[in-house]
Design a protein around this motif. Structure first.
Motif, PDB file in Angstrom:
ATOM      1  N   THR A 145       0.845  -1.195   0.000  1.00 21.01           N
ATOM      2  CA  THR A 145       0.000   0.000   0.000  1.00 21.01           C
ATOM      3  C   THR A 145       0.882   1.247   0.000  1.00 21.01           C
ATOM      4  O   THR A 145       2.112   1.156   0.167  1.00 21.01           O
ATOM      5  N   GLY A 146       0.259   2.415  -0.171  1.00 24.19           N
ATOM      6  CA  GLY A 146       0.992   3.680  -0.102  1.00 24.19           C
ATOM      7  C   GLY A 146       2.123   3.766  -1.121  1.00 24.19           C
ATOM      8  O   GLY A 146       1.928   3.594  -2.314  1.00 24.19           O
ATOM      9  N   TYR A 147       3.334   4.018  -0.590  1.00 27.04           N
ATOM     10  CA  TYR A 147       4.497   4.161  -1.466  1.00 27.04           C
ATOM     11  C   TYR A 147       5.189   2.829  -1.756  1.00 27.04           C
ATOM     12  O   TYR A 147       6.222   2.805  -2.425  1.00 27.04           O
ATOM     13  N   GLU A 148       4.659   1.728  -1.249  1.00 29.71           N
ATOM     14  CA  GLU A 148       5.312   0.430  -1.434  1.00 29.71           C
ATOM     15  C   GLU A 148       5.150  -0.062  -2.869  1.00 29.71           C
ATOM     16  O   GLU A 148       4.049  -0.070  -3.408  1.00 29.71           O
ATOM     17  N   GLY A 149       6.261  -0.488  -3.458  1.00 34.01           N
ATOM     18  CA  GLY A 149       6.225  -1.008  -4.811  1.00 34.01           C
ATOM     19  C   GLY A 149       5.911  -2.493  -4.837  1.00 34.01           C
ATOM     20  O   GLY A 149       5.765  -3.137  -3.800  1.00 34.01           O
ATOM     21  N   PHE A 150       5.829  -3.049  -6.058  1.00 31.87           N
ATOM     22  CA  PHE A 150       5.514  -4.467  -6.162  1.00 31.87           C
ATOM     23  C   PHE A 150       5.916  -5.054  -7.506  1.00 31.87           C
ATOM     24  O   PHE A 150       6.231  -4.347  -8.470  1.00 31.87           O
ATOM     25  N   PHE A 151       5.898  -6.391  -7.542  1.00 28.53           N
ATOM     26  CA  PHE A 151       5.955  -7.180  -8.765  1.00 28.53           C
ATOM     27  C   PHE A 151       4.575  -7.821  -8.922  1.00 28.53           C
ATOM     28  O   PHE A 151       4.002  -8.292  -7.935  1.00 28.53           O
TER      29      PHE A 151
END
Length: 413
Positions: A257-263
């Protein structure tokens, strides 16, 4: 309010699903159906310089009604819908005076839109909500935005006492497949800045978005009769599985969530001989974004080293392509354009929700093309699926925000 409902429904019932596998612009011929309808409607309400080019990009002008210099501003939305879920044969349902309980979308299939799961629904108790029938998406992303822009322009035309400068509007195809701004003519549009009406819940105001890349990893194998495969067969599907298992398990959309990135693995197809994995990579931080792209390559390289001798070559070929970048870098030098939108909301009793977009809009690409373009709420929720809905009152407020931004931009300093 009925006028907004009727206009919105007339748009969402036209199928405009885009296609990432197409090389044309627009990517699907059916997008032309709504594009031509929008052109005629813009002319009908009294907009000037209404144009549509060979790629279905639509532009129109509301001339200034003041005799002093005012910055030219723009409002932009897209008319395609995502290929993630069907947008064919949409049958909207109108829930008046929502009571705060479960909404049965489809009785036969037992599909229910419930505030026990989608808690945002409770914000709209007593309001009019438009939902799907549980078998399609709704298309509020971003036909709500188009509805709001056209309705706001119509209102300004009908109320010449409201002072405003020159306003440009633009509607694009193929935003949902990352190409909405690719052939947008910024010079022709001629605005000093613009706003995309493509956010979600009422109050959203965004000028930060993900850095984004797409990856296609092709895995090679060797097919041998399974009865005699020992030491010979290489199953590309199992190698693909090894690749996916090496990605950080907590860094996926459903756990961030928020500023967290992902694959995010978006697709997988294959056989023993060849398997393809489609992946998207997202991060607000440019350095972390680069690390994510490098990790994809690193895992592929490690698999290649492991199977090099047995296969006789690379078993994993990773192609990583940038899609768009964080618009914050381009908007921060002109933060007054965000301040105007924030003031417009506050003037209307709307609490601004300023947060990063966990996605991208045409505005992110346009900002890098020389048109700073923050994003404003369009009102919808649960985009890209059967639980999508939009409160009509939120669309009405978005119309009022557009009108107020026009007023504020034309204020004499």
């Amino acid at each position: 309010m009925q006028h907004i409902i009727d206009r919105f429904i007339s748009y969402v019932t036209v199928d405009t699903e885009s296609d990432p596998n197409s090389d044309t612009t627009p990517s699907t011929a059916k997008q032309w159906d709504l594009a031509h309808k929008l052109v005629e409607e813009l002319k009908a309400i009294g907009m000037e310089d209404v144009t549509i080019d060979e790629h279905a990009y639509i532009m129109a002008t509301l001339p200034s009604n003041v005799d002093y210099e005012v910055p030219v501003i723009g409002f932009i939305s897209h008319f395609d819908t995502t290929p993630d879920f069907t947008g064919a044969n949409i049958k909207p349902q109108i829930i008046k005076d929502y009571d705060g309980g479960d909404i049965v979308l489809n009785k036969e299939q037992d599909i229910i839109l419930s505030p026990s799961y989608f808690k945002d629904l409770l914000q709209y108790k007593g309001q009019t909500i438009i939902t799907t029938d549980g078998t399609t998406l709704l298309g509020a992303d971003d036909k709500a935005g188009i509805t709001e822009i056209i309705t706001a322009m119509e209102y300004l035309i009908q109320h010449p006492e409201i002072k405003h400068g020159k306003i440009r509007v633009g509607f694009t195809p193929d935003e949902e497949i990352g190409r909405g701004a690719h052939k947008f003519d910024v010079a022709k549009f001629g605005a000093e800045w613009a706003y995309t009406m493509d956010g979600s819940q009422i109050g959203e105001l965004e000028y930060e978005n993900f850095n984004a890349a797409g990856a296609k990893i092709t895995f090679k194998g060797k097919s041998v009769h399974p009865g005699y495969a020992r030491g010979k067969m290489i199953n590309s599907m199992l190698i693909a599985n090894k690749f996916i298992s090496r990605l950080p398990k907590e860094e996926v959309p459903e756990k961030t969530t928020g500023y967290e990135g992902f694959f995010h693995v978006t697709g997988i197809s294959g056989s023993i001989e060849e398997t393809t994995v489609q992946l998207i990579i997202r991060d607000h931080d440019s350095k972390k974004f680069e690390k994510r792209k490098k990790l994809v390559k690193k895992i592929a390289d490690e698999l290649n080293r492991k199977y090099q001798k047995q296969y006789g070559g690379d078993v994993a070929v990773a192609e990583v392509k940038d899609q768009y970048f964080n618009m914050r870098e381009k908007v921060e030098p002109v933060m007054h354009i965000v301040d105007i939108a924030e003031r417009a909301m506050r003037d209307l009793g709307i609490t601004p929700i300023i947060k990063p977009i966990r996605g991208g809009t045409d505005g992110s690409q346009l900002s890098y093309m020389g048109l700073p373009c923050p994003n404003i709420f369009a009102g919808g929720h649960n985009f890209h699926g059967k639980y999508e809905y939009v409160p009509v009152e939120s669309m009405q407020k978005a119309v009022e925000v557009i009108v107020r931004i026009a007023e504020l931009t034309a204020e004499k300093k």
